[in-house]
Design an enzyme around this catalytic site. Sequence first.
Site, mmCIF file in Angstrom:
data_model
loop_
_atom_site.group_PDB
_atom_site.id
_atom_site.type_symbol
_atom_site.label_atom_id
_atom_site.label_comp_id
_atom_site.label_asym_id
_atom_site.label_seq_id
_atom_site.Cartn_x
_atom_site.Cartn_y
_atom_site.Cartn_z
ATOM 1 N N THR A 101 0.869 -1.168 0.000
ATOM 2 C CA THR A 101 0.000 0.000 0.000
ATOM 3 C C THR A 101 0.906 1.217 0.000
ATOM 4 O OG1 THR A 101 -1.762 -1.142 1.180
ATOM 5 C CG2 THR A 101 -1.805 1.263 1.213
ATOM 6 N N LYS A 176 -7.157 1.311 -2.972
ATOM 7 C CA LYS A 176 -6.769 0.888 -1.628
ATOM 8 C C LYS A 176 -6.974 2.016 -0.617
ATOM 9 C CE LYS A 176 -5.256 -1.705 1.669
ATOM 10 N NZ LYS A 176 -3.941 -2.340 1.744
ATOM 11 N N LYS A 244 0.596 4.897 8.323
ATOM 12 C CA LYS A 244 1.205 5.256 7.030
ATOM 13 C C LYS A 244 0.139 5.371 5.948
ATOM 14 C CE LYS A 244 2.477 2.004 4.543
ATOM 15 N NZ LYS A 244 1.898 1.121 3.484
#
Length: 291
Positions: A101, A176, A244
């Site tokens: 990701t 995502k 993150k």
Amino acid sequence: MVNESQPSVGFIGLGVMGESMASHLLQKGYPMYVYTRTKEKAANLMNNGAIWCGSPKEIAEHANFVFTIIGTPKDVEEVYLDENGLITNGREGSYFIDMTTSSPSLARKLFEEGKKKGIHILDAPVSGGDIGAKEARLAIMVGGEKEDYNSVLPLLEHMGKNIAYFGKAGSGQHTKMANQIAIAPTMIGVCESLVYAKKAGLDVQNVVDLISTGAAASFSLSAYAPRILKEDYTPGFFIKHFIKDMTIALNEAEKMGIHLPGLSLAKDMYEKLARLGEENSGTQALYKYYQ
């Protein structure tokens, strides 16, 4: 058993999810080359026939299809573009699939750099956590050229059950981000539901069993509420990685002029937990915020 007629596969990143994902390809007979920063993490795969490489460069020199699932966008950029990186040393016609990701802008950059050398680049982040990886039923969201997607799809099908192409380079990462934006407030709801049920004196397991069959049903509730009730905070997905992801999503949202207060709240809560030493716990450790 390795089948020499199969295209060779490289896999970089053998963490909570990567090892399981790589093992599915190895079990299907693909000759496999592996690299990870900690060689010990590759032991199980090597015992089953995978070949260790000392750098991404070596992977690029041996494998036709290379999958990466690593930590941060900075890590991705290093693995692909450094002197010993994949694109720098890749062969024309190779396929590199980043399942980390990461940021949509970096995905586009890698695509363009690969194109200069005749290398096919796809961004293909996943969702489903450690369980989805172990059971080969990950959701896989792909961006890049449609022809490249079709070429890689047979390999992806060994790792996931719900696989879709979303468009040009970066589209998989954007998808995502949408996934993570949906999960973040949902995890808050799951934890607050359990806190409320416990305070009300209910049998919390019975509550979870019942509401999991109704309108409150979600992956987060079904997969993580039972872990919370067992005080199991081992990571299916690390808090530090979720922070993150949320940071990337908020940065992308800002570029598009979108305000996401639910995501901002979740990020603040998880960052507080990280400061308290929970960065390597699973995302279900959000429950500790209420304790």
